[in-house]
Design an enzyme around this catalytic site. Structure first.
Site, short mmCIF file in Angstrom:
data_model
loop_
_atom_site.label_atom_id
_atom_site.label_comp_id
_atom_site.label_asym_id
_atom_site.label_seq_id
_atom_site.Cartn_x
_atom_site.Cartn_y
_atom_site.Cartn_z
N LYS A 1 0.06 4.29 -0.34
CA LYS A 1 -0.56 5.53 0.20
C LYS A 1 -0.27 6.69 -0.75
O LYS A 1 -0.27 6.49 -1.97
CB LYS A 1 -0.07 5.77 1.63
CG LYS A 1 -0.18 4.51 2.48
CD LYS A 1 0.06 4.71 3.94
CE LYS A 1 -0.10 3.36 4.65
NZ LYS A 1 -0.01 3.48 6.09
N HIS B 1 -9.63 1.42 4.95
CA HIS B 1 -8.31 1.60 5.58
C HIS B 1 -8.43 2.58 6.75
O HIS B 1 -9.22 3.52 6.70
CB HIS B 1 -7.30 2.12 4.56
CG HIS B 1 -5.90 2.10 5.09
ND1 HIS B 1 -5.41 3.12 5.87
CD2 HIS B 1 -4.92 1.17 5.00
CE1 HIS B 1 -4.17 2.81 6.22
NE2 HIS B 1 -3.84 1.65 5.70
N GLU C 1 -6.69 4.97 7.70
CA GLU C 1 -6.49 6.40 7.40
C GLU C 1 -7.74 6.99 6.76
O GLU C 1 -8.03 8.18 6.95
CB GLU C 1 -5.24 6.56 6.52
CG GLU C 1 -3.97 6.36 7.35
CD GLU C 1 -2.82 5.69 6.63
OE1 GLU C 1 -2.79 5.69 5.39
OE2 GLU C 1 -1.93 5.17 7.34
N GLY D 1 2.34 2.56 10.61
CA GLY D 1 3.29 3.65 10.41
C GLY D 1 4.00 4.07 11.68
O GLY D 1 4.63 5.13 11.71
N GLU E 1 -5.53 -4.57 10.83
CA GLU E 1 -4.50 -3.54 10.96
C GLU E 1 -4.78 -2.72 12.22
O GLU E 1 -5.55 -1.74 12.16
CB GLU E 1 -4.53 -2.62 9.74
CG GLU E 1 -4.23 -3.34 8.44
CD GLU E 1 -3.65 -2.39 7.40
OE1 GLU E 1 -2.53 -2.63 6.95
OE2 GLU E 1 -4.31 -1.40 7.06
N ASN F 1 0.87 -1.18 0.00
CA ASN F 1 0.00 0.00 0.00
C ASN F 1 0.90 1.23 0.00
O ASN F 1 1.49 1.57 1.03
CB ASN F 1 -0.90 -0.03 1.25
CG ASN F 1 -1.70 1.25 1.41
OD1 ASN F 1 -1.78 2.07 0.50
ND2 ASN F 1 -2.31 1.41 2.58
N SER G 1 3.23 -1.85 10.31
CA SER G 1 4.68 -1.87 10.53
C SER G 1 5.32 -3.23 10.22
O SER G 1 6.28 -3.63 10.87
CB SER G 1 5.03 -1.43 11.96
OG SER G 1 4.63 -0.08 12.17
#
Ligand code: PGA
Length: 252
Positions: free
Chosen positions: A10, A94, A96, A172, A166, A8, A212
């Site tokens: 991003k 996701h 985010e 991240g 996730e 991904n 991560s």
């Protein structure tokens, strides 16, 4: 079923970087078997990379999609546009999108339904925030996300749905879930899926981990049979790291 390892990107990466990445993966993926590879680059790179991805044996996916087919939705992109751009997959829900952009569970469900109905395969992301884990309600959070996205849907071809666990606190941050934490949640996800979709049978889709993941921790995570792949953010930008993680998955 093969394991599934997705990168991904991003809001990162250029056309030049994408083409070089595909070339490296094409050269390096020769010995890999038993793992499906996918890349989720920014929308603008999808048509740029479509042919190179095919040659490299990498499936292309988008990071998001809108649920309407067409019309006055400035800035959005439809399922058919993504199919035309060479996509087979799309990420829905996701963290985010949920927590930075503010997408609700209802929006996630509409996107997932539209994507599956229109012919895309879906990586559905679920996961709790740190305060939810600290309060011991991580399973409630994930159950709600799964039920809201999938509850009552018609039976789904298990090959066309991947659930990515996730935990938000691991994305991240350099702090991955331990294999034991991930396994526990993956088993919970599988038991929750039973009864949510179709006629009560577990849909048998792959449950993968994200947050991560890097070449240093991938072996420990992916050797667990219940971790059936990875969704990789930062470490996927580098083709060698991505291939190393895919290799750890194959060995799992
Ligand atoms: P990360 O991102 O690997 O950079 O933590 C994972 C993801 O957001 O899918």
């Amino acid at each position: 079923m093969n394991r599934f390892v997705g990168g991904n990107w991003k809001m990162n990466g250029s056309g030049f970087e994408g083409i070089a990445w595909m070339q490296s993966v094409k050269e390096g993926a020769g010995g890999l078997s038993g793992v499906d590879l996918a890349l989720f680059p920014p929308f603008t790179l999808l048509p740029v990379l479509a042919e190179d991805a095919r040659e490299a044996g990498v499936m292309l996916g988008a990071q998001d999609v809108y649920f309407e087919a067409r019309g006055a939705f400035t800035g959005e992109i439809s399922v058919s546009m993504l199919l035309e751009a060479g996509c087979e997959w799309v990420i829905v829900g996701h963290s985010e999108r949920r927590h930075v952009i503010g997408e609700s569970d209802g929006t996630v469900r509409r996107k997932l339904s539209a994507a599956l109905a229109g012919g895309l395969s879906v990586v559905l992301c679920v996961g709790e925030r740190l305060e939810e884990r600290d309060s011991g309600i991580e399973e409630d959070t994930v159950r709600t996300q799964l039920a809201s996205a999938l509850g009552g849907l018609d039976p789904i071809d298990p090959g066309r749905l991947v659930i990515a666990y996730e935990p938000v606190w691991a994305i991240g941050t350099g702090r991955n879930a331990t294999p034991a934490q991930a396994v526990r949640m993956h088993d919970f996800i599988r038991s929750t899926l039973r009864g949510l979709v179709g006629d009560g049978d577990a849909p048998g889709c792959r449950v993968i981990y994200g947050g991560s993941v890097n070449p240093g921790n991938a072996g420990d995570l992916l050797r667990e049979p219940s971790i059936e792949g990875a969704l990789v953010g930062g470490a996927s930008l580098d083709a060698a790291s991505f291939l190393s993680i895919a290799g750890a998955s194959r060995d799992g």
